[in-house]
Enzyme design. Structure first.
Site, PDB file in Angstrom:
ATOM      1  N   ASN A 116      33.204  21.537 -30.596  1.00 59.79           N
ATOM      2  CA  ASN A 116      32.376  20.327 -30.515  1.00 59.79           C
ATOM      3  C   ASN A 116      31.869  19.842 -31.879  1.00 59.79           C
ATOM      4  O   ASN A 116      31.686  18.655 -32.088  1.00 59.79           O
ATOM      5  CB  ASN A 116      31.222  20.496 -29.516  1.00 59.79           C
ATOM      6  N   ASP A 146      35.231  29.964 -26.571  1.00 62.14           N
ATOM      7  CA  ASP A 146      33.955  29.892 -25.843  1.00 62.14           C
ATOM      8  C   ASP A 146      34.044  29.012 -24.591  1.00 62.14           C
ATOM      9  O   ASP A 146      33.154  29.059 -23.742  1.00 62.14           O
ATOM     10  CB  ASP A 146      32.856  29.353 -26.766  1.00 62.14           C
ATOM     11  N   ARG A 194      29.043  32.876 -27.474  1.00 60.43           N
ATOM     12  CA  ARG A 194      27.806  32.207 -27.909  1.00 60.43           C
ATOM     13  C   ARG A 194      26.852  31.955 -26.740  1.00 60.43           C
ATOM     14  O   ARG A 194      26.524  32.873 -26.035  1.00 60.43           O
ATOM     15  CB  ARG A 194      28.118  30.871 -28.583  1.00 60.43           C
TER      16      ARG A 194
HETATM   17  O1  F6P Z   1      33.086  29.997 -31.658  1.00 57.23           O
HETATM   18  C1  F6P Z   1      33.949  31.018 -31.333  1.00 57.23           C
HETATM   19  C2  F6P Z   1      33.369  32.365 -31.667  1.00 57.23           C
HETATM   20  O2  F6P Z   1      34.404  33.270 -31.474  1.00 57.23           O
HETATM   21  C3  F6P Z   1      32.104  32.771 -30.941  1.00 57.23           C
HETATM   22  O3  F6P Z   1      32.326  33.252 -29.645  1.00 57.23           O
HETATM   23  C4  F6P Z   1      31.543  33.809 -31.881  1.00 57.23           C
HETATM   24  O4  F6P Z   1      30.161  33.978 -31.717  1.00 57.23           O
HETATM   25  C5  F6P Z   1      31.851  33.197 -33.191  1.00 57.23           C
HETATM   26  O5  F6P Z   1      33.023  32.428 -33.024  1.00 57.23           O
HETATM   27  C6  F6P Z   1      32.075  34.148 -34.331  1.00 57.23           C
HETATM   28  O6  F6P Z   1      32.306  33.379 -35.467  1.00 57.23           O
HETATM   29  P1  F6P Z   1      32.726  33.894 -36.881  1.00 57.23           P
HETATM   30  O7  F6P Z   1      34.138  34.344 -36.807  1.00 57.23           O
HETATM   31  O8  F6P Z   1      32.562  32.720 -37.800  1.00 57.23           O
HETATM   32  O9  F6P Z   1      31.751  34.999 -37.208  1.00 57.23           O
END
Ligand code: F6P
Length: 422
Positions: A116, A146, A194
C-alpha cells in the site's frame, strides 16, 4: 482486458518492500508480456532508490531462459528497498528527480511492484507527471505476504506463505505429538503479517476440528488476553496431551502495545516486529510449567519457493502481465487486482482498480473470519483461504539436490545524469 497497443518509450519496473516467494514471477510476467509487445523494460536496482540514483538495469540483456526461470526463483531479482518518498510538498526534489530520470531514459510507464505504501508512491508520481506535463503511466503491481491490500481479493505472495505456514504447522504438530508424553508439550510458531492476521489465519488450514492443530491462533485483530490464553493452552494440553500455538508477530496487549516490539522502526515508521514466540514460551513455562519449543521462521516463510502455492505463482505472473497491458493501453494510476469470480470451484480474474482506493489503506481480517473465542478461524475464513494454497509449483532441482534458482546478469544502463544523493 483493455486493447494493448505498442507505444513509444520504455517501461521501468521496480520491486518494493518485503519480497516474497513469487515476486519474481511478477517480474517474469512483466518482461515476457513487454517482449511480446516489442516494448523495452528497464528495472530499477533496489526499488525506487535505483530510480532516484539512476541505477537502472537493462532487462533485454537477459536470456529468455533466465527470465522464464524467474517464475520459480524467490527473493527480488533486481533488489528491493524500504524507502519512503516524503509528501510532494515536503520533498518535491525527489519526485522531480524521478521525472528527470524517466525523461532521460524515455520511461513512459512505471510499474511499481509493492504494497500500500508503494501504491501511494505510484499515485503521487502519476500526479506529478500530470502537473509537470510529463507523459507517464504509473501502474501499481500488487505484492505482499501480509495480504493486507484493499480492493484485491488476495495479494500475490500471500498464498505461498499461507501454504508454507499450514504445512509447517501440520508437520511440526506431528513432531510435538510424538514427544508430548515425556518431553515437549507446547510448540509455538510465530508468523509475519504486521497488523493483519492473514498469515496466522492460514495456519488454521493445517487441521480442522477442536483438537486439531493449531489449537490456538493469536491474531493481531484481537487484544492479547493472558489469562484466557493460558487457560486455553492448559485445557488443550490436559485434553489432547500437547498444544500448537500460532502467534502473529503483530499481537498487542489491551493497552495496544506490541508484545514483541524490537524497538526499531523502518523508513515508513513501521515498528520492526519479531520475537513474540519466546515471550509466549516464557509465559507458558513460568505459569504452566510445560516444556516448550518455539520457532520463528522469519524470512524462511516468505522465501520458501520450494513450497509455493501454484495458484499464487500463477496470480503473481498474471498481475505482471496485466500491468504491462494497462501501461501500453495508456491506463494510469491503476493496479491490476485479483477478483474472485467463483468460490467453488475457485475462479479468478484480473481487473484494474484505482490506486487512490488502495494507497495507504490496510485490510485486516474481517470479524466473521475469527472464531468468537478469538483462538481460531471460522468456516468462512476457511472458504476464503483454502483455494489460495491450491496446487504445487516446485522449482526444478539441480544435481546438488537443491532448487536451481537463477541469478540475473543485471547489466547496468549507462548513466546520463549527474549523481543524486538519496
Ligand atoms: O511487509 C511484509 C513483511 O514481511 C512483514 O510481514 C514483516 O513484518 C516485514 O515485512 C519485515 O520487513 P523487513 O524485511 O524490512 O524487516
Amino acid at each position: 482486458m483493455p486493447a494493448a497497443r505498442t507505444r513509444p518509450g520504455r517501461l521501468l519496473y521496480a520491486q518494493s518492500g518485503g519480497v516474497t516467494a513469487v515476486i519474481n514471477a511478477t517480474a517474469a510476467g512483466v518482461i515476457e508480456a513487454a517482449r511480446a509487445q516489442g516494448a523495452e523494460v528497464y528495472a530499477a536496482r533496489n526499488g525506487i532508490l535505483g530510480a532516484l540514483r539512476e541505477e537502472l538495469i537493462d532487462t533485454s540483456k537477459e536470456s529468455k531462459a533466465a527470465i522464464a526461470a524467474l517464475r520459480h526463483t524467490p527473493g527480488g531479482a533486481f533488489g528491493s528497498c524500504r524507502y519512503k518518498l516524503k509528501s510532494l510538498e515536503a520533498n518535491r526534489a525527489e519526485y522531480e528527480r524521478l521525472i528527470e530520470v524517466f525523461r532521460a531514459h524515455d520511461i513512459r510507464g512505471f510499474l511499481y511492484n509493492g504494497g500500500n505504501d508503494s501504491a501511494d508512491t505510484a499515485l503521487k508520481i502519476s500526479q506529478l507527471g500530470k502537473a509537470t506535463g510529463y507523459d507517464i503511466r504509473c501502474i501499481g503491481v500488487p505484492k505482499t505476504v501480509d495480504n493486507d491490500l484493499a480492493v484485491t481479493d488476495c495479494c500475490p505472495g500471500f498464498g505461498s506463505v499461507a501454504k508454507y505456514t499450514a504445512i509447517s504447522v501440520r508437520e511440526a504438530s506431528l513432531d510435538v505429538a510424538s514427544m508430548a508424553d515425556t518431553s515437549t508439550k507446547v510448540f509455538i510458531l510465530e508468523v509475519m503479517g504486521r497488523h493483519a492476521g492473514w498469515i496466522a489465519a492460514a495456519a488454521g488450514l493445517a487441521g480442522e476440528g477442536a483438537d486439531a492443530p493449531p489449537q490456538v491462533i493469536l491474531f493481531p485483530e484481537r487484544p492479547f488476553d493472558e489469562d484466557a490464553f493460558l487457560a486455553k493452552v492448559k485445557a488443550t494440553v490436559e485434553r489432547v496431551g500437547w498444544c500448537t500455538v500460532v502467534a502473529s508477530e503483530g499481537i498487542r496487549n489491551a493497552e495496544g502495545r506490541f508484545l514483541a516490539e524490537a524497538g526499531t522502526r523502518d523508513a515508513f515508521g513501521h515498528s520492526q516486529l519479531g520475537g513474540v514466540a519466546p515471550v509466549l514460551a516464557a509465559l507458558v513455562k513460568a505459569k504452566l510449567g510445560y516444556k516448550y519449543h518455539w520457532a520463528l521462521p522469519d524470512y524462511l516463510q516468505r522465501a520458501a519457493r520450494h513450497a509455493a502455492s501454484a495458484t499464487d505463482a500463477e496470480q503473481a505472473y498474471a498481475v505482471g502481465r496485466a500491468a504491462v497491458e494497462y501501461a501500453l493501453a495508456d491506463m494510469n494510476a491503476v493496479m491490476p487486482v485479483i477478483v474472485r469470480t467463483r468460490e467453488s470451484p475457485y475462479r479468478w480474474k484480473i481487473e484494474p482498480a484505482p490506486l487512490a482506493k488502495i494507497a495507504n489503506r490496510e485490510k485486516t481480517m474481517p470479524k466473521g473470519f475469527i472464531r468468537p473465542d478469538g483462538f481460531g478461524i471460522t468456516a468462512a475464513a476457511r472458504r476464503y483461504l483454502a483455494p489460495l494454497i491450491q496446487g504445487e509449483a516446485p522449482p526444478p532441482y539441480g544435481k546438488d539436490g537443491l532448487p536451481a534458482y537463477v541469478q540475473l546478469k543485471n547489466v547496468a544502463v549507462p548513466r546520463k545524469l549527474p549523481a543524486f544523493e538519496a
